[in-house]
Motif scaffolding. Structure first.
Motif, PDB file in Angstrom:
ATOM      1  N   PHE A 120      16.602  35.844  35.998  1.00  0.00           N
ATOM      2  CA  PHE A 120      17.123  34.612  36.588  1.00  0.00           C
ATOM      3  C   PHE A 120      17.744  33.827  35.457  1.00  0.00           C
ATOM      4  N   TYR A 121      19.067  33.546  35.550  1.00  0.00           N
ATOM      5  CA  TYR A 121      19.785  32.820  34.501  1.00  0.00           C
ATOM      6  C   TYR A 121      19.759  31.322  34.794  1.00  0.00           C
ATOM      7  N   HIS A 122      19.562  30.519  33.730  1.00  0.00           N
ATOM      8  CA  HIS A 122      19.511  29.057  33.836  1.00  0.00           C
ATOM      9  C   HIS A 122      20.677  28.429  33.079  1.00  0.00           C
ATOM     10  N   LYS A 123      21.077  27.253  33.526  1.00  0.00           N
ATOM     11  CA  LYS A 123      22.122  26.440  32.894  1.00  0.00           C
ATOM     12  C   LYS A 123      23.432  27.216  32.737  1.00  0.00           C
ATOM     13  N   ILE A 124      24.010  27.568  33.875  1.00  0.00           N
ATOM     14  CA  ILE A 124      25.261  28.334  33.934  1.00  0.00           C
ATOM     15  C   ILE A 124      26.437  27.396  33.696  1.00  0.00           C
ATOM     16  N   ARG A 125      27.428  27.873  32.918  1.00  0.00           N
ATOM     17  CA  ARG A 125      28.652  27.090  32.709  1.00  0.00           C
ATOM     18  C   ARG A 125      29.795  28.020  32.299  1.00  0.00           C
ATOM     19  N   ASN A 126      30.990  27.464  32.250  1.00  0.00           N
ATOM     20  CA  ASN A 126      32.203  28.196  31.853  1.00  0.00           C
ATOM     21  C   ASN A 126      32.377  29.491  32.645  1.00  0.00           C
ATOM     22  N   VAL A 127      32.363  29.364  33.967  1.00  0.00           N
ATOM     23  CA  VAL A 127      32.548  30.521  34.849  1.00  0.00           C
ATOM     24  C   VAL A 127      34.045  30.807  34.964  1.00  0.00           C
ATOM     25  N   THR A 128      34.439  32.047  34.638  1.00  0.00           N
ATOM     26  CA  THR A 128      35.838  32.457  34.667  1.00  0.00           C
ATOM     27  C   THR A 128      35.964  33.769  35.431  1.00  0.00           C
ATOM     28  N   GLU A 129      36.909  33.834  36.366  1.00  0.00           N
ATOM     29  CA  GLU A 129      37.120  35.074  37.107  1.00  0.00           C
ATOM     30  C   GLU A 129      37.827  36.088  36.213  1.00  0.00           C
ATOM     31  N   VAL A 130      37.288  37.313  36.152  1.00  0.00           N
ATOM     32  CA  VAL A 130      37.872  38.396  35.361  1.00  0.00           C
ATOM     33  C   VAL A 130      38.747  39.277  36.248  1.00  0.00           C
ATOM     34  N   SER A 131      38.244  39.608  37.439  1.00  0.00           N
ATOM     35  CA  SER A 131      38.983  40.461  38.368  1.00  0.00           C
ATOM     36  C   SER A 131      38.480  40.221  39.786  1.00  0.00           C
ATOM     37  N   ALA A 132      39.419  40.109  40.719  1.00  0.00           N
ATOM     38  CA  ALA A 132      39.035  39.905  42.117  1.00  0.00           C
ATOM     39  C   ALA A 132      38.525  41.191  42.752  1.00  0.00           C
ATOM     40  N   ASN A 133      39.017  42.343  42.296  1.00  0.00           N
ATOM     41  CA  ASN A 133      38.620  43.640  42.839  1.00  0.00           C
ATOM     42  C   ASN A 133      38.387  44.628  41.696  1.00  0.00           C
ATOM     43  N   PRO A 134      37.290  44.507  40.971  1.00  0.00           N
ATOM     44  CA  PRO A 134      37.066  45.403  39.831  1.00  0.00           C
ATOM     45  C   PRO A 134      36.759  46.826  40.281  1.00  0.00           C
ATOM     46  N   ASP A 135      37.252  47.809  39.529  1.00  0.00           N
ATOM     47  CA  ASP A 135      36.917  49.205  39.828  1.00  0.00           C
ATOM     48  C   ASP A 135      35.785  49.642  38.896  1.00  0.00           C
ATOM     49  N   ALA A 136      35.215  50.798  39.143  1.00  0.00           N
ATOM     50  CA  ALA A 136      34.046  51.264  38.393  1.00  0.00           C
ATOM     51  C   ALA A 136      34.329  51.375  36.896  1.00  0.00           C
ATOM     52  N   ASP A 137      35.509  51.857  36.516  1.00  0.00           N
ATOM     53  CA  ASP A 137      35.834  51.974  35.091  1.00  0.00           C
ATOM     54  C   ASP A 137      35.888  50.622  34.415  1.00  0.00           C
ATOM     55  N   LEU A 138      36.444  49.610  35.098  1.00  0.00           N
ATOM     56  CA  LEU A 138      36.528  48.275  34.529  1.00  0.00           C
ATOM     57  C   LEU A 138      35.130  47.696  34.306  1.00  0.00           C
TER      58      LEU A 138
END
Length: 105
Positions: free
Chosen positions: A83-101
Motif C-alpha cells: 500500500f503506497y502512501h503520499k502519492i504525487r507527480n502522477v504522469t501518464e506513460v501510455s494509454a494502452n501499454p503492451d507487454a513489452d513496454l
C-alpha cells in the motif's frame, strides 16, 4: 524523507477512490519483481484502468501476499502486495501499454 519513483498499470479503480494497480518497476523482462499495489490519490486525479502511469510515493506498507491461481487450479502464484502512501507527480506513460513496454518501463 526519501521519495520513490515507480511505474504502474492501473488494474481497476473502486468507487470510493481506492486504486488497485500492478507495479512493473522492478521487473526485468519477466514477472520476477512484479508486485500488486494499492493507493489513494487526493485531489481526484482521474486514472484510467489499463493505462500505465509514473508516480512518486514516500512510504509503503507491506500487506499479505497477493495470491493468483491458474485457470486449471494446478498452479498458484504469490506476489508481494503493498500500500503506497503520499502519492504525487502522477504522469501518464501510455494509454494502452503492451507487454513489452511494461517490462521495459
Amino acid at each position: 524523507m526519501e521519495v520513490l519513483r515507480t511505474r504502474i498499470v492501473i488494474d481497476w479503480v473502486r468507487k470510493d477512490g481506492l486504486i488497485f494497480a500492478s507495479d512493473y518497476s522492478d521487473c526485468d523482462h519477466s514477472a520476477e519483481g512484479f508486485r500488486k499495489v494499492m493507493f489513494r490519490i487526493k485531489g481526484g486525479v482521474p486514472l484510467k484502468a489499463g493505462a500505465a502511469y509514473s508516480l512518486e510515493y514516500e512510504t509503503e506498507d507491506i500487506l499479505k501476499p497477493f495470491v493468483q491461481k491458474s485457470r486449471s487450479g494446478k498452479t498458484t502464484s504469490y506476489y508481494p502486495h503493498r500500500f503506497y502512501h503520499k502519492i504525487r507527480n502522477v504522469t501518464e506513460v501510455s494509454a494502452n501499454p503492451d507487454a513489452d513496454l511494461l517490462f521495459d518501463l
